[in-house]
Design a protein around this motif. Structure first.
Motif, PDB file in Angstrom:
ATOM      1  N   LYS A 151       0.845  -1.187   0.000  1.00 23.42           N
ATOM      2  CA  LYS A 151       0.000   0.000   0.000  1.00 23.42           C
ATOM      3  C   LYS A 151       0.883   1.240   0.000  1.00 23.42           C
ATOM      4  O   LYS A 151       1.918   1.268   0.646  1.00 23.42           O
ATOM      5  CB  LYS A 151      -0.894   0.012   1.234  1.00 23.42           C
ATOM      6  N   VAL A 152       0.455   2.255  -0.738  1.00 22.93           N
ATOM      7  CA  VAL A 152       1.129   3.547  -0.742  1.00 22.93           C
ATOM      8  C   VAL A 152       0.254   4.497   0.064  1.00 22.93           C
ATOM      9  O   VAL A 152      -0.924   4.689  -0.261  1.00 22.93           O
ATOM     10  CB  VAL A 152       1.316   4.087  -2.172  1.00 22.93           C
ATOM     11  N   THR A 153       0.809   5.066   1.126  1.00 23.20           N
ATOM     12  CA  THR A 153       0.075   6.005   1.969  1.00 23.20           C
ATOM     13  C   THR A 153       0.116   7.388   1.338  1.00 23.20           C
ATOM     14  O   THR A 153       1.196   7.875   0.970  1.00 23.20           O
ATOM     15  CB  THR A 153       0.689   6.056   3.381  1.00 23.20           C
ATOM     16  N   LEU A 154      -1.054   8.002   1.200  1.00 20.03           N
ATOM     17  CA  LEU A 154      -1.120   9.361   0.673  1.00 20.03           C
ATOM     18  C   LEU A 154      -0.644  10.332   1.742  1.00 20.03           C
ATOM     19  O   LEU A 154      -1.031  10.233   2.901  1.00 20.03           O
ATOM     20  CB  LEU A 154      -2.549   9.704   0.244  1.00 20.03           C
ATOM     21  N   ILE A 155       0.205  11.274   1.333  1.00 21.69           N
ATOM     22  CA  ILE A 155       0.804  12.230   2.261  1.00 21.69           C
ATOM     23  C   ILE A 155       0.488  13.640   1.779  1.00 21.69           C
ATOM     24  O   ILE A 155       0.595  13.926   0.589  1.00 21.69           O
ATOM     25  CB  ILE A 155       2.337  12.031   2.336  1.00 21.69           C
ATOM     26  N   GLY A 156       0.111  14.502   2.708  1.00 23.35           N
ATOM     27  CA  GLY A 156      -0.169  15.897   2.384  1.00 23.35           C
ATOM     28  C   GLY A 156      -1.587  16.100   1.879  1.00 23.35           C
ATOM     29  O   GLY A 156      -2.353  15.149   1.698  1.00 23.35           O
ATOM     30  N   SER A 157      -1.923  17.356   1.634  1.00 26.93           N
ATOM     31  CA  SER A 157      -3.243  17.717   1.142  1.00 26.93           C
ATOM     32  C   SER A 157      -3.511  17.041  -0.192  1.00 26.93           C
ATOM     33  O   SER A 157      -2.758  17.209  -1.152  1.00 26.93           O
ATOM     34  CB  SER A 157      -3.324  19.239   0.982  1.00 26.93           C
ATOM     35  N   ARG A 158      -4.574  16.230  -0.246  1.00 29.03           N
ATOM     36  CA  ARG A 158      -4.970  15.501  -1.456  1.00 29.03           C
ATOM     37  C   ARG A 158      -3.884  14.558  -1.970  1.00 29.03           C
ATOM     38  O   ARG A 158      -3.886  14.154  -3.120  1.00 29.03           O
ATOM     39  CB  ARG A 158      -5.394  16.473  -2.567  1.00 29.03           C
ATOM     40  N   GLY A 159      -2.896  14.226  -1.113  1.00 17.57           N
ATOM     41  CA  GLY A 159      -1.834  13.312  -1.507  1.00 17.57           C
ATOM     42  C   GLY A 159      -0.687  13.976  -2.240  1.00 17.57           C
ATOM     43  O   GLY A 159       0.192  13.302  -2.780  1.00 17.57           O
ATOM     44  N   ILE A 160      -0.641  15.308  -2.255  1.00 14.48           N
ATOM     45  CA  ILE A 160       0.321  16.050  -3.060  1.00 14.48           C
ATOM     46  C   ILE A 160       1.778  15.804  -2.659  1.00 14.48           C
ATOM     47  O   ILE A 160       2.685  15.984  -3.477  1.00 14.48           O
ATOM     48  CB  ILE A 160      -0.007  17.573  -3.056  1.00 14.48           C
ATOM     49  N   ASP A 161       2.040  15.367  -1.447  1.00 18.13           N
ATOM     50  CA  ASP A 161       3.415  15.106  -1.003  1.00 18.13           C
ATOM     51  C   ASP A 161       3.802  13.632  -1.099  1.00 18.13           C
ATOM     52  O   ASP A 161       4.860  13.229  -0.618  1.00 18.13           O
ATOM     53  CB  ASP A 161       3.611  15.610   0.434  1.00 18.13           C
ATOM     54  N   THR A 162       2.981  12.830  -1.718  1.00 19.45           N
ATOM     55  CA  THR A 162       3.236  11.402  -1.880  1.00 19.45           C
ATOM     56  C   THR A 162       4.294  11.174  -2.953  1.00 19.45           C
ATOM     57  O   THR A 162       4.326  11.873  -3.958  1.00 19.45           O
ATOM     58  CB  THR A 162       1.936  10.678  -2.285  1.00 19.45           C
ATOM     59  N   THR A 163       5.179  10.203  -2.713  1.00 19.39           N
ATOM     60  CA  THR A 163       6.145   9.788  -3.724  1.00 19.39           C
ATOM     61  C   THR A 163       6.040   8.271  -3.901  1.00 19.39           C
ATOM     62  O   THR A 163       5.676   7.553  -2.971  1.00 19.39           O
ATOM     63  CB  THR A 163       7.597  10.150  -3.350  1.00 19.39           C
ATOM     64  N   ILE A 164       6.355   7.812  -5.122  1.00 16.07           N
ATOM     65  CA  ILE A 164       6.344   6.381  -5.414  1.00 16.07           C
ATOM     66  C   ILE A 164       7.536   6.036  -6.304  1.00 16.07           C
ATOM     67  O   ILE A 164       8.095   6.900  -6.970  1.00 16.07           O
ATOM     68  CB  ILE A 164       5.032   5.926  -6.098  1.00 16.07           C
ATOM     69  N   THR A 165       7.878   4.764  -6.313  1.00 15.81           N
ATOM     70  CA  THR A 165       8.932   4.280  -7.204  1.00 15.81           C
ATOM     71  C   THR A 165       8.327   3.960  -8.568  1.00 15.81           C
ATOM     72  O   THR A 165       7.105   3.834  -8.706  1.00 15.81           O
ATOM     73  CB  THR A 165       9.586   3.009  -6.647  1.00 15.81           C
TER      74      THR A 165
END
Length: 94
Positions: A60-74
């Motif tokens: 699972k990828v956890t969404l980070i920040g407002s609306r997921g804007i700070d999320t990163t993925i490989t």
């Protein structure tokens, strides 16, 4: 009967060339603050916002920040997102 794995790879290659790979989430389109995309053009969906995760089956990828804007993925995670969203329609062809 089509070779679904080959068809999937063609679709992912097309998407990656068309959309490009974004490691970090971004506003899509850029002139608003509602819709966020990540990976190979995956727009984060309402149910993903509601749960705070993008489900990749085996992780699972956890969404980070407002609306997921700070999320990163490989790039591997981005391909898994593509597989999860493309695979069902592709397999329905067989």
């Amino acid at each position: 009967m089509p070779d679904t794995e080959n068809l999937y790879n063609i679709i992912v290659n097309l998407l990656s060339k068309e959309e490009g790979y974004a490691k970090k989430a971004y506003w899509d389109p850029g002139n608003q603050k509602d819709t966020v995309s990540i990976g190979y053009g995956h727009q984060i969906k309402k149910d993903e916002y509601n749960t705070g995760i993008i489900n990749l089956q085996d992780e699972k990828v956890t969404l980070i920040g407002s609306r997921g804007i700070d999320t990163t993925i490989t790039s591997d995670q981005a391909k898994k997102i593509g597989r999860a969203h493309v695979w069902t329609p592709v397999t329905s062809l067989s």
